[in-house]
Structure formats: C-alpha cells, structure tokens
Scaffold this motif. Structure first.
Motif, PDB file in Angstrom:
ATOM      1  N   TYR A 164    -131.091  31.744 -45.630  1.00 30.96           N
ATOM      2  CA  TYR A 164    -131.176  30.297 -45.361  1.00 30.96           C
ATOM      3  C   TYR A 164    -132.327  29.632 -46.098  1.00 30.96           C
ATOM      4  CZ  TYR A 164    -135.219  30.091 -42.253  1.00 30.96           C
ATOM      5  OH  TYR A 164    -136.491  30.106 -41.762  1.00 30.96           O
TER       6      TYR A 164
ATOM      7  N   SER B 285    -127.922  26.717 -39.827  1.00 31.08           N
ATOM      8  CA  SER B 285    -128.654  26.326 -41.052  1.00 31.08           C
ATOM      9  C   SER B 285    -128.106  27.124 -42.227  1.00 31.08           C
ATOM     10  CB  SER B 285    -130.154  26.596 -40.895  1.00 31.08           C
ATOM     11  OG  SER B 285    -130.674  25.857 -39.821  1.00 31.08           O
ATOM     12  N   LEU B 286    -127.609  26.412 -43.221  1.00 36.72           N
ATOM     13  CA  LEU B 286    -127.015  27.042 -44.405  1.00 36.72           C
ATOM     14  C   LEU B 286    -128.105  27.317 -45.442  1.00 36.72           C
ATOM     15  CD1 LEU B 286    -123.859  24.754 -44.772  1.00 36.72           C
ATOM     16  CD2 LEU B 286    -124.073  26.930 -43.538  1.00 36.72           C
TER      17      LEU B 286
ATOM     18  N   ILE C 176    -123.649  35.907 -46.643  1.00 34.91           N
ATOM     19  CA  ILE C 176    -124.424  34.665 -46.492  1.00 34.91           C
ATOM     20  C   ILE C 176    -125.116  34.707 -45.126  1.00 34.91           C
ATOM     21  CG2 ILE C 176    -124.261  32.136 -46.311  1.00 34.91           C
ATOM     22  CD1 ILE C 176    -121.519  32.576 -47.968  1.00 34.91           C
TER      23      ILE C 176
ATOM     24  N   PRO D 152    -126.960  32.850 -42.416  1.00 35.20           N
ATOM     25  CA  PRO D 152    -127.432  31.572 -41.882  1.00 35.20           C
ATOM     26  C   PRO D 152    -128.507  31.791 -40.821  1.00 35.20           C
ATOM     27  CG  PRO D 152    -125.387  32.154 -40.809  1.00 35.20           C
ATOM     28  CD  PRO D 152    -125.731  33.300 -41.729  1.00 35.20           C
TER      29      PRO D 152
ATOM     30  N   ILE E 177    -116.798  28.275 -45.597  1.00 33.67           N
ATOM     31  CA  ILE E 177    -116.660  27.483 -44.362  1.00 33.67           C
ATOM     32  C   ILE E 177    -115.238  26.927 -44.257  1.00 33.67           C
ATOM     33  CG2 ILE E 177    -117.438  25.373 -43.188  1.00 33.67           C
ATOM     34  CD1 ILE E 177    -120.255  25.946 -44.379  1.00 33.67           C
TER      35      ILE E 177
ATOM     36  N   ALA F 185    -120.787  31.817 -38.068  1.00 30.02           N
ATOM     37  CA  ALA F 185    -121.989  32.555 -38.489  1.00 30.02           C
ATOM     38  C   ALA F 185    -121.632  33.994 -38.855  1.00 30.02           C
ATOM     39  CB  ALA F 185    -123.042  32.523 -37.387  1.00 30.02           C
TER      40      ALA F 185
ATOM     41  N   VAL G 143    -120.625  28.931 -50.434  1.00 27.72           N
ATOM     42  CA  VAL G 143    -120.843  28.746 -48.991  1.00 27.72           C
ATOM     43  C   VAL G 143    -119.814  27.769 -48.424  1.00 27.72           C
ATOM     44  CG1 VAL G 143    -122.458  27.916 -47.226  1.00 27.72           C
ATOM     45  CG2 VAL G 143    -123.326  29.235 -49.173  1.00 27.72           C
ATOM     46  N   THR G 144    -119.596  26.645 -49.106  1.00 26.13           N
ATOM     47  CA  THR G 144    -118.687  25.629 -48.547  1.00 26.13           C
ATOM     48  C   THR G 144    -117.232  26.115 -48.582  1.00 26.13           C
ATOM     49  OG1 THR G 144    -118.623  24.450 -50.669  1.00 26.13           O
ATOM     50  CG2 THR G 144    -120.227  23.685 -49.048  1.00 26.13           C
TER      51      THR G 144
ATOM     52  N   TYR H  96    -123.834  19.719 -50.743  1.00 26.96           N
ATOM     53  CA  TYR H  96    -123.293  20.165 -49.454  1.00 26.96           C
ATOM     54  C   TYR H  96    -122.572  19.020 -48.751  1.00 26.96           C
ATOM     55  CZ  TYR H  96    -125.429  24.847 -48.663  1.00 26.96           C
ATOM     56  OH  TYR H  96    -125.748  26.172 -48.689  1.00 26.96           O
TER      57      TYR H  96
ATOM     58  N   VAL I 240    -123.772  27.028 -53.529  1.00 29.17           N
ATOM     59  CA  VAL I 240    -123.373  26.036 -52.520  1.00 29.17           C
ATOM     60  C   VAL I 240    -121.856  26.016 -52.411  1.00 29.17           C
ATOM     61  CG1 VAL I 240    -123.301  23.560 -51.979  1.00 29.17           C
ATOM     62  CG2 VAL I 240    -125.437  24.602 -52.752  1.00 29.17           C
TER      63      VAL I 240
ATOM     64  N   LEU J 172    -119.684  34.072 -42.134  1.00 24.74           N
ATOM     65  CA  LEU J 172    -120.596  33.903 -43.281  1.00 24.74           C
ATOM     66  C   LEU J 172    -121.357  35.199 -43.547  1.00 24.74           C
ATOM     67  CD1 LEU J 172    -122.028  30.314 -42.544  1.00 24.74           C
ATOM     68  CD2 LEU J 172    -120.520  30.942 -44.437  1.00 24.74           C
TER      69      LEU J 172
END
Ligand SMILES: *Cc1c(COP(=O)(O)O)cnc(C)c1O
Length: 363
Positions: free
Chosen positions: A6, A335-336, A297, A299, A354, A289, A350-351, A252, A347, A292
């Motif tokens: 993070y 929190s990313l 990833i 978080p 999600i 979470a 990550v997105t 983001y 980024v 991820l």
C-alpha cells in the motif's frame, strides 16, 4: 508477478550519497544538517519554525507538552486516526476525548467536536484535527472551537506534508516514517509560527534543558544528522513526490468511477494523497482484500477507531456504536497501493483486479 504494497519509500542514489557524506563528517548528531533540514521544512510549509523529533509520535508528545497539557486537562481529537495522536495526549497525563468524523471529509466533525468540548467547560486545552489521507482540512473551522475554549490548535499533519496551506494551526506535526511523503526512516517534526512554542519544543526534545540548565522534565527526542541528511535530500523531490501521488490518485479515480459497490474517497485539488482509500459496500471489503492479496497486491486498512482499541475500551469504557461514522468507514475501508514509484500499469492492474472481483461477485 511484481508484489505491490500500500505504500513504500523512494530512496535514490543522491539520498544515499548525502547520508554517506554525513557519516564521513564531524557531526553524527546535533550538527548543521539538523538545522539545514529544519530550515528547509519551515520554508517549504511556510511557517517560521520547524523542530525535528525522533519520530512523529515524539513530535506529537512535544506539541502536547508545549500546549501545556497536564493531568486534569482534556484534548479533543478524531476517532479515525493512528493511535499516536491520542497516545501523545495520555503521555502528558491529560485525557483525549474523541469525536466522530464527518463522512464527507473523513476528518474530525466540526459540530460534534464543538458539542463535545462544551461538556468540559474550562478543561479543554487542545483541539487536534488530523488531515486524514492528506485531505486539506479547513483549519478556520477548528480555529473557532479552539478560540471558544481558549485551547491550542494542533494539526496532526502526518498525512499531509504540503506547501498548500493558507491557514495554519498553532502547531502542526509531521511524520517521516517510510510510507509518509518524505522519509528519514524514523523521524518527525513540529512546525509553528510562535516563538514561545518553538522554545518549549527545543527544550523538551533535549532533556528539558536550556542554556545548560534543566528547567523541566524532558526527553532525548533528537533526530540525528544521519536521519536529517536523508530528509534534507528527500526534500529536493517532495514536489515531484506529491505531483506523482496526485497523478496516480487521478488515474485511480478515473479507472474506478462507476464501478459497482465502490465509494470513491473525497477529492480536492489540494489533496496530497498519503493513502488512496476506498469504501467497499455490501460487506465485500474482506473478500476484495483477500482477492487482491491472492493477486500479489497487499492492501491495508486505516484505521480501527482509536477509542475502540482494547486499551481505550478498557480504560475509558468506549463501546461499539459510540462512533457510527468512523465505525462504518472502518468496516468498509481499503487502502490501495499508492507511492511515487508506482507505475500507471500497476494502477491499471489493481483496478482491473477490483473490476474482476466485482463481476465475479455479481454471479
Ligand atoms: C504516521 C503517523 C503518526 C506518527 O507516527 P510515527 O511512526 O511515530 O512517525 C502520527 N499520526 C498519524 C495520523 C500518522 O499517520
């Protein structure tokens, strides 16, 4: 697959060269690099004095002491912060009082703080808002509460080192932990425009001594030349760090706009984005979470409301339900990854992750 956390520091060869230069020199502590770092910090933020401390926590302790907190006094702060904010009040013998957050800013709710202070007439010695996540809080609105109570206004700006402030608190504290805007490994500072506070802060961090005489009980809370060499060198890139954080946050916000079950954080052109914190609705936060983490990833969650920490519950009798907004936020928050070395493709990774999770949850 690259692991993403993070937050993380960015230390480059220039930073390392500056630290090595100090190690070869005459002073390892209490020398010219401490002063140079303090001068640069004060100029950057636009305040008269910056006094460095061994950590953000000891900086807060110094500020509470300079504000004159003692046993029998109270300080009003936010339920949504790191434990150091209110622990520093306890160190002085005073008692922290917590008010809930305003869900629009995630910072101390002005009206609730004002109402809470009214219950302790003549006893409130400090008002301590926190610029949560780097959100530019409205100092003027807290100034009014401080004036009404004849209290000192202390901003815990550990998330919000910036040069954007038009209004200043009486004291403002910073942290230089590796996930913050600049790092000295461990370290912190108090900034102030008032000579009286600066004098007290200098004394407190150096055993309570002034001109070789011990005036009060102080501590060794000094930051070394080695730490300050790293901090001074990092200051050269602070504008770049903040600009990059803003770019990443904007990316983001763009990538996640309209994604189901996601509530985006409050945004502002003066936001300095210490963390990029989402709210995940419909009890999907823990599942996301885990998803991820399974994708490399990592978080984080910021923060369990401080009064609901076991120590505070036991000592002061706080219960679930006392801080509905902060508790709701904590139950949904994630929190990313956000730090200057993060790449645009990170980024997007990550997105995408999600979005895939949300599609998976739909069926
Ligand atoms: C980081 C932080 C501090 C200070 O932490 P240290 O690790 O002691 O530097 C204080 N308050 C908040 C809100 C923080 O995020």
């Amino acid at each position: 697959m690259k692991k993403l956390s993070y937050g993380r520091q960015w230390v480059n060869d220039d930073d390392i060269a500056e630290v090595v230069r100090v190690l070869h020199g005459d002073w390892l502590t209490m020398g010219p690099t401490v002063e140079a770092f303090e001068k640069k910090l004060a100029e950057y933020v636009g305040m008269k004095y910056a006094i460095t401390f061994s950590s953000g926590t000891s900086a807060l302790h110094g500020a509470m002491n300079a504000a004159g907190l003692h046993e029998g006094d109270y300080a009003v702060t936010t339920a949504l912060t790191f434990v150091a904010t209110s622990n520093s009040v306890l160190y002085t013998g005073a008692v922290p009082l917590f008010a809930d957050i305003d869900p629009d800013t995630l910072c101390l709710d002005v009206k609730k703080a004002e109402a809470l202070a009214k219950k302790y007439p003549g006893k409130i010695k400090a008002i301590v808002p926190v610029s949560f996540a780097g959100y530019p809080l409205d100092i003027k609105s807290y100034r009014k509460i401080a004036n009404e109570n004849n209290a000192v206004l202390i901003e815990d700006a550990s998330h919000a080192l910036s040069r954007d402030r038009a209004e200043f608190a009486d004291m403002m504290t910073l942290s230089f932990h590796p996930v913050k805007h600049i790092t000295t490994a461990e370290g912190g500072a108090v900034l102030t425009n008032k000579d009286e506070y600066a004098e007290k802060l200098l004394r407190f961090r150096n055993h309570g001594t002034q001109q070789k005489e011990m005036i009060e009980l102080g501590y060794n809370y000094r930051l070394s030349e080695i730490h300050c060499a790293l901090g001074l060198s990092q200051m050269n890139r602070l504008d770049e760090f903040i600009a990059r954080r803003r770019e990443l946050a904007a990316l983001y916000l763009e990538q996640l706009s309209g994604v189901e079950n996601i509530k985006l954080p409050p945004s502002d052109k003066k936001h300095v984005w210490h963390i990029f914190a989402l709210q995940v609705e419909n009890n999907l936060r823990d599942g996301l979470a885990e998803y991820l983490r399974n994708n490399g990833i990592n978080p984080m969650t910021h923060y369990k409301p401080v009064p609901l920490q076991p120590y505070y519950r036991e000592k002061f009798g706080y219960n679930s339900g006392d801080f509905p907004e902060a508790e709701k936020y904590y139950a949904q928050e994630i929190s990313l990854p956000l730090y200057p070395l993060l790449e645009n493709n990170d980024v997007k990774r990550v997105t995408e992750c999600i979005k895939n999770f949300m599609i998976k949850e739909r069926i």
